[in-house]
Design a protein around this motif. Sequence first.
Motif, PDB file in Angstrom:
ATOM      1  N   ALA A 418       0.840  -1.206   0.000  1.00  0.00           N
ATOM      2  CA  ALA A 418       0.000   0.000   0.000  1.00  0.00           C
ATOM      3  C   ALA A 418       0.868   1.247   0.000  1.00  0.00           C
ATOM      4  N   THR A 448      -2.186  -0.593  -5.346  1.00  0.00           N
ATOM      5  CA  THR A 448      -3.191  -0.416  -4.297  1.00  0.00           C
ATOM      6  C   THR A 448      -4.203  -1.550  -4.327  1.00  0.00           C
ATOM      7  N   LEU A 794     -11.157   2.386  -2.112  1.00  0.00           N
ATOM      8  CA  LEU A 794     -10.152   2.202  -3.152  1.00  0.00           C
ATOM      9  C   LEU A 794     -10.511   3.026  -4.381  1.00  0.00           C
TER      10      LEU A 794
END
Lengths: 855, 258
Positions: A418, A448, A794
């Motif tokens: 991340a 991600t 996200l």
Amino acid sequence: MLRATLRSLAAHRGRLLLSALAVLLSVAFVVGSVIFSDTVRHTFDRLFAASAADVTVLPRDAPEGRDQTLSGAQPTLPAALAAPAAEVEGVADARPEVRVQNVTVVGDDGRRIGSSTGAPTIATGWYPEPRRVVELAEGRPARGDREALLDRDSAERHDVSVGDRLRIVAEPATTEVEVVGLAAFTTTNPGATLVFVDPDVAARLLLGDAERATSIAVTAAEGVPHPVLRDRVAAALGEGYTYRTAEQQSESAAEELGTVLGVIRWVMLGFAGVAVLVGVFLIINTFAMLVAQRTRELGLLRALGAERRQVRRSVLVEALLLGVVGASLGLLAGVGLAHALVRLMGLLGMYLDPADIRIEPVVPVAAYAVGVGVTLVAAALPARRAGRVPPVAALADTEVSAVGRPLRLRAALGAVVAVAGAGALVLLARAESAGRAGMWLAVGVALTLLAAVLAGPALVRPVVRVLGLGMPRAFGPVAVLARRNALRNPRRTGATASALMVGLALVTGLSIGGASITASFDREVDRTLGADFVVQNESFRPFTSEVARRVGAVEGVGVVVRERFVPLRLALPDGSTHRTIGAAVDPELDEVARVEYAAGDTAGAVGADRLALDRRFAARHGLEVGSTLEAGFVGGRTAELRVGALVESGSPAPGGDVGAFLGLPTLERHQVAGQDAVLLVNAADGTGPPVLRERLERALADLPQVQVRDHADYKQLVRDQVAVLLYLVYALLGLAVVIAVLGVVNTLALSVIERTRELGMLRAVGMSRRQLRRMVRLESVVICLFGAVLGLALGAVWGLALHRLLALEGLTVLAVPWWTVAAVAVGSLVVGLTAAVLPALRASRMNVLDAIAHE
Amino acid sequence: MTTAAQPQPSADERPAARARLLTKRYGGDSEVAVTALDAVDVDINAGRFTAVMGPSGSGKSTLMHCLAGLDSVTSGRVWLGDSEITSLGDRELTRLRRDRVGFVFQSFNLLPTLTAGENITLPMDIAGRRPDRAWVDEVITTLGLGDRLRHRPAQLSGGQQQRVACARALASRPELIFADEPTGNLDSRSGLEVLRQLRVAVDRLDQTVAMVTHDPAAAAHADHVLFLADGRLVDELEDPTAEVVLERMKRLDVPRGS
């Protein structure tokens, strides 16, 4: 051992049903897209090969594809070149040909005849065989300048028959013709609209000059190789022209088409990718659960002397069989999908013959590689776990799904990835060019996503805790059980929710991007568009100068500023060459637009051999007002231009971050005549816009290639274009959601089986069927909400990143489509409830006694 | 074979459950139909600890399932307290199990996701009722589970798990607690502990317990033993000892038809 594997597969085949379906979907999309693009490529190769002359002579640097479409420029060469070409040794025949794309064909009813999908309208002469991809299907060839032939597909689509009248609006003039025949494609119709006129009048009608042509078609004598002939013709006619063999010509045509087909191919592969990605989660879950449920059985095998390797392999063999079955079915489904796509293309005007569908040997290979590969990769971890089952597991009376293994490693790994992803996105935010930013966006999105998948299970506990806070009070004690069930195996919940997460993140990110584009454009229009009306068409294609003439003649029109798109090659002082699409405008730009300059003004920008550039672009390349640079135009001419102004915002250029624009007089000096793409029109003093609009529309009534738009219409036009992109996104989401629902159904169904005794015990101590159903439904909703929360988070990150990328293209407004976000959240609830229907029913129908029966 | 005497409830003993002509056949009317219970008349007396014994396949578990409303009967009638349950639908039976019956199974008694304390109050939670805190505390204290309430089942030994199951069965103060081989999965010491708890439930907490077992030593903890063989009630015994029960069982185990 193999027999044990087969038996176990047979015993669990119901449990593998949804996994097989996931494999099927993935394979079908891969197979469908490969077959479809092979078929299209093959048929077009044939089309181009059939239509290209042995050697073609073209004007030097003739614009192709996008450049020609955007500029509307049509360079020509002298028709007389055919004579010396015909004298060259080895030439059987050489003739001038005319073939133009900058025409509009209008039917009797005043409607445009042509593709609505952006395929070109081509006007050309009815040249003799053999290099014709059409044949006369009805009527006779056109003779003289009052007759023409139309391709049969367009005729059918627009209800035109022999004897009807058409208008061919060409750059030099509009010609009224009678349709004397229909031409049918002998190969695939690529979707274009074709009009044929008498070859003897083609140059006069379409180019306005009987002595010009767009190319010289040279036919080789028997046995003369094309490259040899090309070199001889080139030697005879001299530099100044482009010479191509048939192979080169069809290659460049294929390249042009390639971009369109490339889009289709990528979209299809996008679907396949989503299907594969989501399917992997489903299969991982299935096998993990099968292994967990069979812990004792596996322990027994180990106790009886099976090696770890054998146990592991037995799981993998099971996966292999599942993959083979899924891939086989997927192969069939993919062929069906390819047929459906061919039909669909027919609806869009591209007529492919289903008999032409080609299944290359690579197709089954790809099908089985994807199907088996996906299943084996997905089953690898569960198989490893199966191998680790100790023999004593056969004897232990432990709960089947032992959870305990800590998630710290995953959490840590996820955090590292991340951070890397965030780093990429920070680099994106700092990037100065769109190309670089795009790369960082891709890297950031991939990282991600990986981070979310890795850390997902570790996030289950905290997120579900928070989500579940409001639940018990609202739904009673079963909510506690449902929530705990969802928390029970965070890996399972995480993997199940991941499928949904992927889809929702995609749709959230892209809809933020779409909304930002629309909002930015709205603001841009408000801020920079000073004109009362914009005259242009929905595909931003250039149109004949007839339009500008008519608009200029309308009573009550004040200022009309013409704008043309200008493909440019800028040679920069730092040695690099930059290709961009600039704009050329009439000098009265200030009356219809508000351009904000960092230095200089409109007068400076549109002066002779001047151009304006975006301030940031200029700064990056060391340019300032007064600097000179070499610009290459369509048609091959180059010119030394001086930077006359630096633009802060509001450049009329469509080419994003370069913002190059110049005066029309400058363009006309250096480029063969192009066509206008936009007319910005102001009402004269004393004429109200509504009145003017009516007059404009009347004046342009028989020129259906353009429409009159005011500010609101203009904004809507852009919104509609963005909407097309979003429909694609929603289609992707739809697919992801379907598979995600399958995944949730799969997990719940297997959980219900796994918890048979537990459910029976609950029923025995007094839980009603309704409560049991509600418990399963709530668990499903919790899983889906978890997926939605992750997906929205996200997607928001992706959307912000995308916005940074768009900002580099001048689209600076950030807009969040709250309705879409809300719909996604509510939608995931619905998904949860839907997915739970069957498993809940199954749980509540379970016989209490079977459930609590001793083993 | 002793005559299947009609159990005569004594005046002060109201039956907590009773069955008349209870018949249970599996497999419908086909030739392979198995008769698990054949016209059984039985009374489970309130305030007592009754053991149901019999060899494998004697129908003892089926009898318990039918008495508890877990299984339907083929014919005959079953009462729990004053209410006949043979005609009840699933919804009423569920409510009846929840409110009036407690269960202790051989294994898998507890929800792994809930703590011991939550498992104990589960039936009341399902019913949406507030547990009688004082009573639950008394049960917990009596069964010695005070320091285990926050543990998950996986953190408890088998014996402890069964004690939690006993506590759950007791917590709603049911009319009748059914225990199906509650010691079947335990070592002898843990088993003994559980049997003591059931005994305590009857003696100190004034509960009614019916226990299915095939272990004479377990049956010896009961006040009253019913013997089943081939789906019929064949014998009964007051204040049993392990030796006497074993003796009777041996007689039942004599090959049938000889």
